[in-house]
Design an enzyme around this catalytic site. Structure first.
Site, PDB file in Angstrom:
ATOM      1  N   LYS A  29       0.848  -1.190   0.000  1.00  0.00           N
ATOM      2  CA  LYS A  29       0.000   0.000   0.000  1.00  0.00           C
ATOM      3  C   LYS A  29       0.884   1.241   0.000  1.00  0.00           C
ATOM      4  O   LYS A  29       1.918   1.277   0.692  1.00  0.00           O
ATOM      5  CB  LYS A  29      -0.911  -0.021   1.232  1.00  0.00           C
ATOM      6  CG  LYS A  29      -1.956   1.092   1.249  1.00  0.00           C
ATOM      7  CD  LYS A  29      -2.942   0.930   2.418  1.00  0.00           C
ATOM      8  CE  LYS A  29      -3.991   2.046   2.425  1.00  0.00           C
ATOM      9  NZ  LYS A  29      -4.964   1.905   3.530  1.00  0.00           N
ATOM     10  N   SER A  55      -9.976   2.110   2.614  1.00  0.00           N
ATOM     11  CA  SER A  55      -9.033   2.835   1.785  1.00  0.00           C
ATOM     12  C   SER A  55      -8.005   1.938   1.098  1.00  0.00           C
ATOM     13  O   SER A  55      -7.349   2.391   0.161  1.00  0.00           O
ATOM     14  CB  SER A  55      -8.276   3.845   2.660  1.00  0.00           C
ATOM     15  OG  SER A  55      -7.455   3.177   3.588  1.00  0.00           O
ATOM     16  N   SER A 102     -10.468  -0.170   6.819  1.00  0.00           N
ATOM     17  CA  SER A 102      -9.806  -0.020   5.513  1.00  0.00           C
ATOM     18  C   SER A 102      -9.113  -1.268   4.975  1.00  0.00           C
ATOM     19  O   SER A 102      -8.719  -1.303   3.812  1.00  0.00           O
ATOM     20  CB  SER A 102      -8.794   1.118   5.569  1.00  0.00           C
ATOM     21  OG  SER A 102      -9.453   2.355   5.471  1.00  0.00           O
TER      22      SER A 102
END
Lengths: 483, 493
Positions: free
Chosen positions: B76, B151, B175
């Site tokens: 990420k 997210s 998330s």
């Protein structure tokens, strides 16, 4: 005309003597090239986190113990949010609701000699926080440069109650605090480098009025002299302003040493809302009893305790004891000298340290820590005065020789330079005879009743012994001869 | 090869069936082919990935391989990665090449894993759809007109589309779990403090926690073994002895492997009236999963989390408050975006932040600054902290009567791109089942539990503090008895 009372409270930022910063591993040494002592944490790169320096906490505990405050078992770091280019995170990590030290007191001395009085200044709190960096205005072709070497340097902010009633008291407090933080080894006290800086909250009120007047805060006073001047000016300004029908508005002011005036920097209306909240990156600071006790065990004897002991153990006046405990170095020096010359010489030792040595050090702008005459050397010298090997006058010569490194000890110098006092009365008597024979006029004057002539004759004899005779002995022998 | 699990790939590397360079090449080719459509990656740097793969092959040849040596993983873009652009989904960090590695990256590097690329995400992890990224929305591989969740939407889409065998995510309010649910993945948010936050760009410090996203509980355990661990650079990291999170997965307990396990079903999710908070289709799949767990020997317990309904409001005070302060460092002074033209210092701040941050980030900074401001702090921030304690206490009480709490991960399956973008409150409610877990600091997982109208749904498992190994086992037993997690989207071949 109305009588006015001055009310002063002081906030001090003392830079703590740690190897590294309060939340990062960077060095805190002063004077390095800009930004060479700023790591990822100090420049607040994305993702970095603070880790508390235990040494800084240790300093806070020492301070709490030294002022007899309460070392909080649990305190909390909070974020003080505001934007400024030298504040890399956009917030300063400080302590807000729960500081590490609560309460405490500092005793100050006012006046001199017989007029010496004491007063206790109560502390509100002391808390740990990080310093910001520096903005170097106009240093880079008209642009502002940012130096983050200082960012993250550990500070202890020490806040008093509004207990001081004059600039003299404020300065006495600042000096006492300055001596104390150095004494317990948590701050080098270097005011020029900003290691010890004070803000003074000043207000005035009519004598007898209970409520405080509105205060103005004088920022960043970095010398005791400026503190005195700034407060005096500010007090006069406030009184004049009120007497002219004005009202003091709460404000932050700066002192300009060139003009000797204070001027408002920002008013209460522009005050920031710092949006304090507990820093979620740091756990509450928990200090258990053990940690406090271990720190207590490692604490040096504190100034007030030492002063009282000096009075009791060495029969010194309060004034001398205070002078000898002005710093730990002086006190240690004194006691090391006493260890050599003995307690019997305690008063003369106090004189030598606070007068002769102090003056000599002062002349060369040296600290007692790097005095060319060591405490052992001075003690050795005082021992020779005490046992009448030399007179006080000769001692001054020996001291000068020690200072200049002409010998390793007073004994060596006395021996080498033949300064030993002449105590053989036969030798002195024959010298007196010679002097009397050479100065018949003076002898006649003395006999005619002129006491002055006697002193002149003593002087002649001392001169003939190169100062090495015991003046008292010379006196007695001369009087009996002339008698 | 690309449908294999991480542990199978690890075996293939060990048996020299394939080299890390070949495997990495394989995934890089898939990324080149499919990423333009899915937009799962913000940055791909094949030469860097291949250099790492080559080094991994050398390590293996030297007999120094760990289970993850040579495994390509998607990271990420919230993790600072040395020499890599690290944007956090924001224009603000559009030029930020990190000079250092996050602890998580250090650990993967030390294990010999290969970085395939940096995945897309909601800007500064603020979002539940991945639509707030400055680098464009991510498409859900199960239906390219839908969101992958957020997210960690880029990580979820990358793994779901087989552009990476597994990925990292971070979870502040759901998330990891919500995108895992929307993309048919297994995702784990560990107990707060298990994975170091050092180098993980902060959104809400007291809630953020990194974790793995993969196709199975087994793979998640493998990744967590590398990610977890004490880090002295993170004061909230917990100094606990290392553990093997796979340790319970291999035990064979026979026909009723979960006999004795007490699964708590909160009234606040499953009460007659409360069920309507979730789409009926998803609820049906969750009910079926509960039935499956009974088959596996688990016992069901009615529990209550009375303050659950307060979790979204409390979260939307605490998270923005912390974010408003955490994001202050992005000021255009030292790194990151600076507006090209400005009049003075304040103008530079204002313009750089106005241009560098997107709308959702600005909204949360404003909310955060407001709730912390003088006169409002007690009413909002302090009150929210009290609620947070109540919620944590609810869980403590619940775990006295059950071992694991079960419920839906998300109230719906993947929604359409743009559908909720204009309605922040609707968007915030996407995380209604996941947020309480962050407020309490507990570990939580999402595992695939079936499909509704062709879209995957997630089952959430919540464990007590530090019960990751147990949680992974509870997920693993279900995955041994089901095939939902093995389904792959048709849209991406």
């Amino acid at each position: 005309m109305k009588q006015w009372e001055v009310v002063i409270g002081i906030e001090t930022h003392a830079q703590l003597l740690t190897q590294s910063k309060i939340f990062s591993g960077s060095s805190t040494a002063f004077g390095a090239q800009p930004n060479t002592q700023a790591n990822a944490v100090d420049i607040a790169l994305p993702g970095v986190l603070p880790v508390l320096n235990r040494q800084a906490v240790e300093c806070a505990i020492r301070f709490g113990l030294a002022v007899d405050g309460q070392v909080a078992p649990k305190s909390v770091f909070a974020r003080k949010n505001y934007f400024y280019p030298d504040l890399p995170k956009g917030y300063q990590i400080s302590q807000f609701e729960l500081p590490v030290v609560v309460g405490g007191k500092v005793t100050i001395q006012l006046g001199e000699g017989d007029n010496l009085t004491e007063k206790t200044i109560q502390l509100t709190r002391a808390h740990l926080e990080e310093d910001a960096g520096k903005s170097l205005h106009e240093d880079f072709n008209g642009k502002t440069g940012i130096d983050l070497n200082r960012a993250g340097t550990p500070l202890l902010e020490i806040v008093t109650e509004p207990d001081m009633r004059s600039s003299a008291e404020a300065v006495a407090y600042a000096k006492a605090l300055h001596a104390l933080v150095r004494w317990i080894g948590i701050c080098d006290g270097n005011m020029q480098e900003g290691s010890f800086r004070c803000d003074a909250n000043v207000s005035v009120r009519p004598v007898g009025q209970k409520e405080f007047g509105t205060r103005r805060e004088i920022k960043n006073l970095n010398s005791f002299r400026f503190m005195q001047q700034a407060i005096d000016y500010e007090v006069q300004w406030q009184i004049a302003h009120i007497e002219d029908g004005g009202r003091v508005e709460q404000a932050t002011v700066l002192f300009d040493p060139d003009s000797g005036e204070t001027r408002a920097m920002r008013s209460k209306e522009d005050a920031h809302d710092y949006r304090y909240f507990p820093d979620p990156d740091l756990l509450p600071l928990v200090i258990d009893r053990d940690w406090v006790e271990r720190t207590r065990a490692a604490m040096p004897e504190l100034p007030v305790a030492k002063r009282d002991r000096f009075v009791a153990d060495y029969q010194l006046s309060a004034y001398d004891a205070a002078a000898l405990t002005a710093s730990l170095d002086v006190a240690d020096y004194y006691e090391a000298a006493i260890a050599v010359c003995g307690k019997a010489a305690s008063k003369s030792c106090a004189n030598w340290v606070t007068v002769d040595l102090a003056a000599r050090l002062n002349r060369e702008d040296r600290e007692i820590g790097d005095s060319p005459v060591s405490a052992a050397q001075l003690g050795g010298l005082l021992a020779r005065i005490a046992d009448h090997t030399i007179s006080n006058n000769i001692a001054k010569k020996v001291f000068e020789s020690l200072w200049n490194g002409e010998g390793a000890s007073a004994d060596e110098i006395i021996e080498k330079q033949g300064l030993k006092q002449i105590t053989d009365s036969g030798a002195i008597e024959s010298l007196i005879d010679a002097v009397l024979a050479a100065n018949p006029a003076m002898v006649a004057e003395f006999k005619a009743g002129k006491e002055k002539a006697f002193n002149a004759l003593v002087g002649q004899v001392m001169k003939a012994t190169k100062g090495k005779a015991n003046p008292q002995q010379v006196n007695e022998l001369l009087r009996s001869k002339l008698g | 090869m690309i449908t294999r699990s991480v542990s199978e790939l690890s075996q293939a590397l060990a048996s020299r069936e394939i080299s890390s360079v070949e495997l990495t090449q394989l995934y890089l080719e898939r990324i080149a082919r499919h990423n333009p459509q899915i937009n799962a990656f913000i940055t791909v740097a094949p030469e860097k990935s291949l250099a790492q793969a080559k080094a991994a092959d050398a390590l293996r040849a030297a007999g120094q391989a760990t289970p993850l040596t040579g495994i390509p993983l998607a990271q990420k873009d919230i993790f600072c990665t040395k020499g890599w652009l690290t944007t956090c989904g924001s224009r603000m960090l559009g030029n930020f090449v990190s000079p250092y590695d996050a602890k998580v990256i250090e650990q993967f590097n030390a294990a010999g894993a290969v970085i395939l690329g940096k995945t897309n995400m909601d800007e500064f992890a603020m979002g539940s759809s991945n639509e707030t990224s400055y680098y464009g929305a991510v498409k859900n591989p199960w239906d390219l007109s839908r969101v992958p969740g957020g997210s960690s939407g880029g990580s979820a889409a990358a793994v779901a589309a087989l552009l990476a065998p597994a990925a990292t995510g971070t979870d502040t309010g759901g998330s990891i779990r919500q995108p895992a649910a929307l993309c048919n993945l297994t995702g784990l948010k560990p107990t707060y403090g298990v994975v170091s936050r050092y180098g993980m760009i902060a959104f809400a410090s007291s809630l953020d926690q990194a974790g793995p996203m993969a196709h199975s509980a087994q793979d998640c355990a493998l990744l967590l073994n590398t990610m977890a661990g004490f880090d002295e650079r993170d004061s909230t990291s917990l100094d606990r002895p290392p553990e093997d999170y796979s340790r319970e997965l291999s035990t064979n307990a026979g026909g009723k492997p979960l006999a004795g396990l007490r699964i708590g079903l909160p009234r606040e999710f499953f009460g007659e009236a409360e069920r309507s908070g979730c789409s009926p289709e998803v609820m049906q799949l969750v009910d079926a999963a509960i039935a499956q767990y009974r088959e596996l020997g688990a016992e069901l317990v009615d529990i209550s989390l009375p303050n659950m309904k307060l979790s979204v409001p409390a979260y939307y005070v605490i998270a923005p408050a912390e974010a408003s302060s955490n994001l202050s460092r992005f000021d255009g002074v030292r790194y990151g975006y600076r507006a090209p033209d400005y009049d003075d210092l304040n103008d530079m701040y204002a313009k750089s932040r106005a241009q560098g941050f997107g709308a959702e980030v600005k909204r949360r900074i404003l909310i955060g600054a407001y709730v912390l401001s003088h006169g409002y702090y007690d009413a909002y921030y302090l009150q929210a902290q009290r609620i947070r304690r109540l919620i944590a206490n609810d869980f403590v009480a619940a775990f006295k009567v059950c071992d694991v709490i079960l419920g839906p991960t998300s109230p719906s399956t993947a929604f359409k791109l743009g559908e909720r973008a204009a309605d922040p409150v609707q968007m915030y409610l996407s995380d209604i089942y996941t947020i309480a877990v962050n407020l309490a600091g507990l570990p939580g997982m999402s595992i695939p539990c079936g499909f509704a109208s062709g879209l995957p749904a997630g089952l959430q498992l919540i464990g007590d503090y530090f019960s990751e190994a147990k949680l992974l086992n509870v997920a693993h037993r279900y995955q041994q008895a089901s095939t939902w997690h093995q389904q792959r989207p048709q849209a991406v071949d």
